[in-house]
Design a protein around this motif. Structure first.
Motif, PDB file in Angstrom:
ATOM      1  N   LEU A   9      30.274  -3.350   4.614  1.00  0.00           N
ATOM      2  CA  LEU A   9      32.448  -2.194   5.214  1.00  0.00           C
ATOM      3  C   LEU A   9      32.608  -1.592   3.955  1.00  0.00           C
ATOM      4  O   LEU A   9      33.072  -0.180   3.912  1.00  0.00           O
ATOM      5  CB  LEU A   9      33.078  -3.703   5.438  1.00  0.00           C
ATOM      6  CG  LEU A   9      34.458  -3.444   6.329  1.00  0.00           C
ATOM      7  CD1 LEU A   9      34.198  -1.956   7.195  1.00  0.00           C
ATOM      8  CD2 LEU A   9      35.269  -4.238   6.168  1.00  0.00           C
ATOM      9  N   PRO A  10      32.425  -2.115   3.079  1.00  0.00           N
ATOM     10  CA  PRO A  10      32.817  -1.400   1.544  1.00  0.00           C
ATOM     11  C   PRO A  10      32.206  -0.337   1.566  1.00  0.00           C
ATOM     12  O   PRO A  10      33.473   0.213   1.097  1.00  0.00           O
ATOM     13  CB  PRO A  10      32.620  -2.616   0.716  1.00  0.00           C
ATOM     14  CG  PRO A  10      32.712  -4.121   1.229  1.00  0.00           C
ATOM     15  CD  PRO A  10      32.216  -3.477   2.606  1.00  0.00           C
ATOM     16  N   TYR A  57      32.472   5.745   2.071  1.00  0.00           N
ATOM     17  CA  TYR A  57      32.022   6.365   2.534  1.00  0.00           C
ATOM     18  C   TYR A  57      32.889   7.535   3.101  1.00  0.00           C
ATOM     19  O   TYR A  57      33.317   8.745   3.390  1.00  0.00           O
ATOM     20  CB  TYR A  57      30.572   5.979   2.834  1.00  0.00           C
ATOM     21  CG  TYR A  57      29.971   7.104   3.517  1.00  0.00           C
ATOM     22  CD1 TYR A  57      29.116   8.412   2.876  1.00  0.00           C
ATOM     23  CD2 TYR A  57      29.476   7.476   4.711  1.00  0.00           C
ATOM     24  CE1 TYR A  57      28.631   9.588   3.114  1.00  0.00           C
ATOM     25  CE2 TYR A  57      29.342   8.484   5.550  1.00  0.00           C
ATOM     26  CZ  TYR A  57      28.479   9.028   4.256  1.00  0.00           C
ATOM     27  OH  TYR A  57      27.499  10.103   5.157  1.00  0.00           O
ATOM     28  N   SER A  58      33.602   6.857   3.940  1.00  0.00           N
ATOM     29  CA  SER A  58      34.834   7.256   5.139  1.00  0.00           C
ATOM     30  C   SER A  58      35.354   8.097   3.678  1.00  0.00           C
ATOM     31  O   SER A  58      35.986   9.569   4.432  1.00  0.00           O
ATOM     32  CB  SER A  58      35.481   6.428   5.405  1.00  0.00           C
ATOM     33  OG  SER A  58      35.740   6.635   5.978  1.00  0.00           O
ATOM     34  N   ALA A  59      35.754   7.632   2.673  1.00  0.00           N
ATOM     35  CA  ALA A  59      36.989   8.202   2.550  1.00  0.00           C
ATOM     36  C   ALA A  59      36.241   9.928   1.309  1.00  0.00           C
ATOM     37  O   ALA A  59      37.481  10.985   0.697  1.00  0.00           O
ATOM     38  CB  ALA A  59      37.627   7.471   1.021  1.00  0.00           C
ATOM     39  N   ILE A  60      35.084   9.332   1.507  1.00  0.00           N
ATOM     40  CA  ILE A  60      34.733  10.001   0.210  1.00  0.00           C
ATOM     41  C   ILE A  60      33.997  11.772   1.298  1.00  0.00           C
ATOM     42  O   ILE A  60      34.353  12.980   0.851  1.00  0.00           O
ATOM     43  CB  ILE A  60      32.930  10.061  -0.644  1.00  0.00           C
ATOM     44  CG1 ILE A  60      33.464   9.009  -1.698  1.00  0.00           C
ATOM     45  CG2 ILE A  60      32.123  11.267  -0.770  1.00  0.00           C
ATOM     46  CD1 ILE A  60      32.445   8.290  -1.402  1.00  0.00           C
ATOM     47  N   THR A  61      34.011  11.260   2.499  1.00  0.00           N
ATOM     48  CA  THR A  61      33.418  12.540   3.283  1.00  0.00           C
ATOM     49  C   THR A  61      33.902  13.096   4.474  1.00  0.00           C
ATOM     50  O   THR A  61      33.856  13.821   4.980  1.00  0.00           O
ATOM     51  CB  THR A  61      32.013  12.018   3.960  1.00  0.00           C
ATOM     52  OG1 THR A  61      32.450  10.758   4.806  1.00  0.00           O
ATOM     53  CG2 THR A  61      30.989  11.607   2.773  1.00  0.00           C
ATOM     54  N   LYS A  62      35.517  12.089   4.519  1.00  0.00           N
ATOM     55  CA  LYS A  62      36.645  12.386   5.262  1.00  0.00           C
ATOM     56  C   LYS A  62      35.976  12.041   6.763  1.00  0.00           C
ATOM     57  O   LYS A  62      35.943  12.367   7.866  1.00  0.00           O
ATOM     58  CB  LYS A  62      36.331  13.811   5.309  1.00  0.00           C
ATOM     59  CG  LYS A  62      37.312  13.801   4.031  1.00  0.00           C
ATOM     60  CD  LYS A  62      38.037  13.564   4.035  1.00  0.00           C
ATOM     61  CE  LYS A  62      39.084  14.014   2.388  1.00  0.00           C
ATOM     62  NZ  LYS A  62      38.671  13.506   1.236  1.00  0.00           N
ATOM     63  N   ARG A  63      34.860  11.423   7.459  1.00  0.00           N
ATOM     64  CA  ARG A  63      34.349  11.333   8.502  1.00  0.00           C
ATOM     65  C   ARG A  63      35.511   9.462   8.786  1.00  0.00           C
ATOM     66  O   ARG A  63      35.857   9.002   8.104  1.00  0.00           O
ATOM     67  CB  ARG A  63      33.080   9.927   7.977  1.00  0.00           C
ATOM     68  CG  ARG A  63      31.975  11.533   7.982  1.00  0.00           C
ATOM     69  CD  ARG A  63      30.683  11.323   7.237  1.00  0.00           C
ATOM     70  NE  ARG A  63      29.589  12.070   7.024  1.00  0.00           N
ATOM     71  CZ  ARG A  63      28.870  12.606   8.566  1.00  0.00           C
ATOM     72  NH1 ARG A  63      28.882  12.202   9.433  1.00  0.00           N
ATOM     73  NH2 ARG A  63      28.654  13.476   8.324  1.00  0.00           N
ATOM     74  N   SER A  64      35.178   9.566  10.177  1.00  0.00           N
ATOM     75  CA  SER A  64      36.111   8.469  10.119  1.00  0.00           C
ATOM     76  C   SER A  64      36.164   7.176  11.240  1.00  0.00           C
ATOM     77  O   SER A  64      35.153   8.501  12.369  1.00  0.00           O
ATOM     78  CB  SER A  64      37.493   9.540  10.597  1.00  0.00           C
ATOM     79  OG  SER A  64      37.967   7.736  11.838  1.00  0.00           O
TER      80      SER A  64
END
Length: 258
Positions: free
Chosen positions: A65-66, A71-78
């Motif tokens: 999770l961390p 990774y979500s913040a870097i790649t804008k994947r949601s």
């Protein structure tokens, strides 16, 4: 995301096989591709086991999770984007899970290694996050970060890798060991063969991108497989394709054209 489409010869029958190699956290473009391809198949076979069937998936989710949040913040994947499993279930497809129990293939030693590798990946993810604030998403072919990564790869050919690159290499090896990548590739390849040899007229395999090569290798050795089309898509951009493949735009009904 990777998409491969194949013709499989089984006796006198010819069946359609698709392989969707996903990043488990979807971008908008990944979701659009999945929405376009899944309706073409009657059966969708997906990596892993049902959530709640064992404690393993909860254990994995907590461990990653961390790093996934970064990774979500870097790649804008949601986390809010629909994935292949939720799309297939919503469409009422015949959904098959490849592994009755993932824990059968991942013992205690590998679980310990999995925790260790995720602790190691967290500071690496923090470094990538800081860099992404300046150079953009390293998985977007149009970003400075992506161009710098490609340039560095060419520059490093034949040269000694940096300490950080060596650490990343060790982390990748421990990651592959902890998830028993080779063993699970074979399990998924065997199950794919079994499904195609039964009543299924067509089959879409959904797995992590890192499993695609191993599954394809197994099927090529054990079945008559003919490539129809393959494509590698990064952030909505086709970076590799064999035959024509177009990424669907929002509200578009066309994915690929011959």
């Amino acid at each position: 995301m990777y998409y491969g489409e194949y013709k499989v010869k089984i006796g006198d029958l010819e069946k359609k096989l698709g392989i969707l190699g996903e990043t488990h956290l979807y971008s908008d473009a990944d979701t659009r591709i999945a929405k376009q391809k899944i309706p073409e198949y009657g059966t969708v076979a997906i990596e892993g086991e049902e959530v709640g069937k064992s404690s393993h998936l909860k254990y994995v989710a907590l461990a990653v999770l961390p790093a996934y949040l970064l990774y979500s913040a870097i790649t804008k994947r949601s986390f809010n984007n629909e994935n292949a499993l939720s799309i297939a279930q919503r469409l009422g497809k015949d959904v098959v899970r490849f592994e009755d129990s993932t824990s059968e293939h991942i013992g205690l030693g590998r679980k310990i290694a999995f925790v260790a590798v995720n602790l190691l990946e967290l500071p690496l993810a923090l470094i990538d996050y800081v860099r992404s604030r300046k150079d953009g998403d390293p998985e977007n072919p149009e970003s400075d970060a992506y161009q710098k990564r490609v340039s560095k790869q060419w520059e490093k050919l034949g040269s000694r890798p940096s300490l950080l690159d060596r650490i990343r290499g060790y982390v990748a090896k421990v990651h592959d060991y902890s998830l028993n990548m080779t063993g699970r590739d074979q399990v998924m390849g065997e199950k794919t063969k079994e499904l195609l040899e039964t009543e299924r007229d067509n089959l879409l395999v959904v797995c992590g991108r890192d499993h695609v090569d191993g599954i394809e290798r197994y099927l090529t050795k054990n079945m008559q497989l003919q490539v129809v089309r393959v494509a590698e898509v990064m952030e909505g951009k086709v970076v590799m394709s064999r035959f024509t493949f177009k990424v669907p735009k929002r509200d578009s009904s066309s994915v690929d054209q011959e």
